[in-house]
Design an enzyme around this catalytic site. Structure first.
Site, mmCIF file in Angstrom:
data_model
loop_
_atom_site.group_PDB
_atom_site.id
_atom_site.type_symbol
_atom_site.label_atom_id
_atom_site.label_comp_id
_atom_site.label_asym_id
_atom_site.label_seq_id
_atom_site.Cartn_x
_atom_site.Cartn_y
_atom_site.Cartn_z
ATOM 1 N N HIS A 188 24.733 56.868 54.465
ATOM 2 C CA HIS A 188 24.197 58.221 54.807
ATOM 3 C C HIS A 188 24.688 59.450 54.211
ATOM 4 O O HIS A 188 23.949 60.342 53.947
ATOM 5 C CB HIS A 188 23.836 58.149 56.294
ATOM 6 C CG HIS A 188 23.098 57.234 57.000
ATOM 7 N ND1 HIS A 188 23.372 55.977 57.450
ATOM 8 C CD2 HIS A 188 21.342 57.164 56.976
ATOM 9 C CE1 HIS A 188 22.091 55.497 57.822
ATOM 10 N NE2 HIS A 188 21.106 56.145 57.331
ATOM 11 N N GLU A 430 11.756 47.372 58.461
ATOM 12 C CA GLU A 430 13.170 47.424 57.604
ATOM 13 C C GLU A 430 13.781 46.083 57.909
ATOM 14 O O GLU A 430 15.021 45.784 57.822
ATOM 15 C CB GLU A 430 13.926 48.771 57.870
ATOM 16 C CG GLU A 430 13.951 49.045 59.405
ATOM 17 C CD GLU A 430 14.639 50.357 59.533
ATOM 18 O OE1 GLU A 430 15.324 50.904 58.808
ATOM 19 O OE2 GLU A 430 14.521 50.980 60.720
ATOM 20 N N ASP A 454 17.531 49.527 54.748
ATOM 21 C CA ASP A 454 17.761 48.274 55.461
ATOM 22 C C ASP A 454 17.185 46.998 55.145
ATOM 23 O O ASP A 454 17.443 45.821 55.410
ATOM 24 C CB ASP A 454 17.523 48.843 57.098
ATOM 25 C CG ASP A 454 18.644 49.701 57.654
ATOM 26 O OD1 ASP A 454 19.738 49.334 57.404
ATOM 27 O OD2 ASP A 454 18.496 50.428 58.320
ATOM 28 N N CYS A 501 9.930 54.853 53.007
ATOM 29 C CA CYS A 501 10.708 56.189 53.235
ATOM 30 C C CYS A 501 12.080 55.723 52.818
ATOM 31 O O CYS A 501 13.065 56.415 53.025
ATOM 32 C CB CYS A 501 10.592 56.836 54.606
ATOM 33 S SG CYS A 501 10.946 55.510 55.914
HETATM 34 C C1 PEP Z 1 15.803 52.629 55.656
HETATM 35 O O1 PEP Z 1 16.638 51.857 56.225
HETATM 36 O O2 PEP Z 1 15.365 52.502 54.305
HETATM 37 C C2 PEP Z 1 15.874 53.952 56.240
HETATM 38 C C3 PEP Z 1 14.810 54.949 55.787
HETATM 39 O O3 PEP Z 1 16.466 54.080 57.462
HETATM 40 P P1 PEP Z 1 18.059 54.493 57.198
HETATM 41 O O4 PEP Z 1 18.312 54.674 55.899
HETATM 42 O O5 PEP Z 1 18.057 55.971 58.111
HETATM 43 O O6 PEP Z 1 18.449 53.652 58.043
HETATM 44 MG MG MG Z 2 16.964 52.143 58.301
#
Ligand code: PEP
Ligand code: MG
Length: 540
Positions: A188, A430, A454, A501
């Site tokens: 992140h 995901e 994910d 996303c």
């Molecule tokens: C993902 O898993 O692609 C996602 C957009 O969520 P995060 O990266 O916040 O886990």
């Molecule tokens: Mg995710």
């Protein structure tokens, strides 16, 4: 000149001084003191300094994040004046004839345990606060300072690694770039660097030494290189590279206001991902058509206690209003795995990515979930909000969510609080499980958004946080692409729309593939909106 190679997580060139992020590693010893009056006075002086630091922090927070969020620094000041807290410290110093550091640390421990043992979730949250203010006093007593020194000029931040909560707390206007020893490109923190449009290099290893603190440095975010004490030729080459990059970015500016349409007329929505209201400027600047993912958990990460309904309401309302009718997809909290928050009191797990996280927390702690849903349904009156749920694996979960939503709406109605009746609902795709049952899921929701970060991790059984596995973490893997295709077909078969996303949405090598799959939306870091628009417009 020292040249260190790592992995790039965001392109661009930054030139400036390197500044090491310091974490406190104080060792508090119990020592005997002869003069207890002097020791008590030493504590009081440190406490006064802490109070004046907190006053300054309150003023800064007031400007940056508004009154509701700034309040915490006022509460911290009050805690330092609390009579029970002060009495305990004085008592320990005087009766045990010991140093102030020991008395503060012991009192903090005792008070934190006391708060943590209370039934009330709000009071439990105070445990983290009492530790936090006590740490501040201890830093002053020990003469150390944590985090980042006052920065007169913007700097390149160096660290072993940065937790998401540490990254969000940095003053973004003072950060030129990130250079870290460890970390993975799917973490992140890397995502935040991309969102904030900041050149970043990770995985520099032990070669990134503390002794470089304060030295001139250059990050080449294109090649993943960090230069320390660059020689004249390198500096010149990098300045040129930066100029060229800025020119390219200026060219992209010309794409503002243009449609995301292929040469043959196929249109696709391009939205932006955000973690914070402060990212809104970048969303508007880059002309995104909406917000495809608001990672609401950052609201929780930035706080020292559960954000209240009012705090959340005002943030969601602000985002909805600022986007002026454009779609704003807010994802309910996705805490757990790498996004840890002390006040949630989560147990340590052997496999956190496969553990108690996201919707699993919300469905088993409905009081937390309901507070967020109330805030969302209320804020939806002020704009075009959609709600999205993370880490879904079954239809059963979606039905349970709907039951809780019905309760929330009923409660708001009986309290006479305005809310929006019909809010568009979607889920993250995901997990491989959600793909396999996507036809049934699509009957229950309005849209899907594929979380490729994910989805790749769970499909390939590769921990996205483990930098040693970066070479195996392949989001282009045919299995991942087949999953996206299957989810898209099933969504459309049931009249739902589908977007991406995860980070893969911004992968320009795959734009054409996604268009062929018929995806309706791609949501990317704000800085990728215009490059993606350019790519779409070049596609047949
Ligand atoms: C993902 O898993 O692609 C996602 C957009 O969520 P995060 O990266 O916040 O886990
Ligand atoms: Mg995710």
């Amino acid at each position: 000149m020292v040249t260190i190679s790592g992995k790039s997580v965001f392109g661009g060139v930054s030139i400036g001084k390197l500044l090491f992020y310091q974490r406190n590693e104080k060792v508090i010893k119990r020592t005997h003191v002869d003069n207890v009056d002097e020791e008590w006075a030493r504590f009081q002086q440190a406490k006064d300094t802490a109070v004046s630091q907190l006053k300054k922090l309150y003023d800064k927070a007031l400007d940056d994040v508004g009154e509701a969020n700034a309040m915490i620094f006022e509460i911290h000041q009050m805690m330092l004046e609390d009579l029970d807290y002060l009495e305990s410290i004085e008592n320990i110093i005087r009766t045990q004839e010991v140093n102030a550091e020991y008395a503060v640390a012991t009192t903090a421990d005792n008070f934190a345990k006391m708060f943590a043992a209370m039934d009330d979730a709000y009071m439990q949250g105070r445990a983290a606060d009492v530790k936090d203010v006590s740490e501040r006093v201890l830093d002053i007593l020990c003469g150390v300072s944590g985090g980042i020194k006052e920065m007169d000029e913007p700097c390149i931040i160096a660290a072993d690694d940065l937790a998401p909560s540490e990254t969000v707390q940095l003053d973004k206007s003072k950060v030129l770039g990130f250079a870290t020893m460890y970390g993975s490109s799917n973490s992140h923190t890397a995502i935040l660097a991309r969102t904030m449009n900041i050149p970043a290099v990770i995985g520099l290893g032990e070669a990134l030494r503390q002794e470089y603190d304060g030295k001139d440095a250059i990050i080449d975010g294109f090649t993943g290189t960090l230069y320390i004490d660059p020689d004249e030729a390198t500096r010149k080459a990098m300045e040129e590279k930066r100029e060229k990059d800025l020119e390219q970015k200026a060219l992209l500016e010309t794409l503002k206001g243009k449609e995301n349409v292929t040469k043959s007329g196929q249109k696709i929505n391009v939205y932006a991902n955000i973690g914070n209201v402060s990212d809104l400027g970048a969303v508007l600047k880059n002309d995104a058509g909406g917000i495809g993912l608001f990672r609401s958990e950052f609201l929780y990460l930035e706080n020292t206690d559960f954000p209240t309904e009012e705090q959340q309401f005002s943030v969601y309302k602000q985002v909805a209003e600022s986007m002026a009718g454009k779609k704003v997809i807010i994802r309910t909290l996705d805490i757990g795995a790498d996004k840890q928050v002390d006040y949630f009191g989560l147990d340590k797990e052997d496999n956190p990515a496969l553990g108690y996280r996201a919707i699993r927390i919300c469905l088993t702690r409905p009081e937390i979930f309901k507070t967020q849903l109330r805030a969302l349904y209320r804020a939806a009156v002020f704009g075009n909000i959609s709600i999205m749920f993370p880490m879904i694996i079954s239809v059963k979960e979606v039905l349970k969510i709907k039951e809780i939503i019905a309760e929330v709406k009923e409660e708001l109605k009986s309290e006479g609080i305005p809310y929006k009746e019909d809010v568009e609902l979607g889920i993250m795709i995901e997990t491989p499980a959600s793909v396999m049952v996507s036809r049934d899921l699509a009957k229950e929701v309005d849209f899907f958004s594929v979380g490729t970060n994910d989805l790749t991790q769970y499909t390939l059984a590769i921990d996205r946080q483990n930098s040693k596995l970066d070479e195996f973490y392949d989001p282009h893997h045919p299995a991942v692409l087949a999953m996206i295709k299957m989810a898209a077909e099933n969504a459309h078969a049931e009249g739902a729309w589908i977007g991406i996303c995860g980070e893969l949405g911004a992968d320009l090598e795959l734009t054409e593939t996604f268009l062929k799959m018929g995806l309706d939306e791609l949501s990317v870091s704000p800085s990728m909106v215009l490059p993606l628009r350019k790519k779409i417009r070049e596609c047949e």
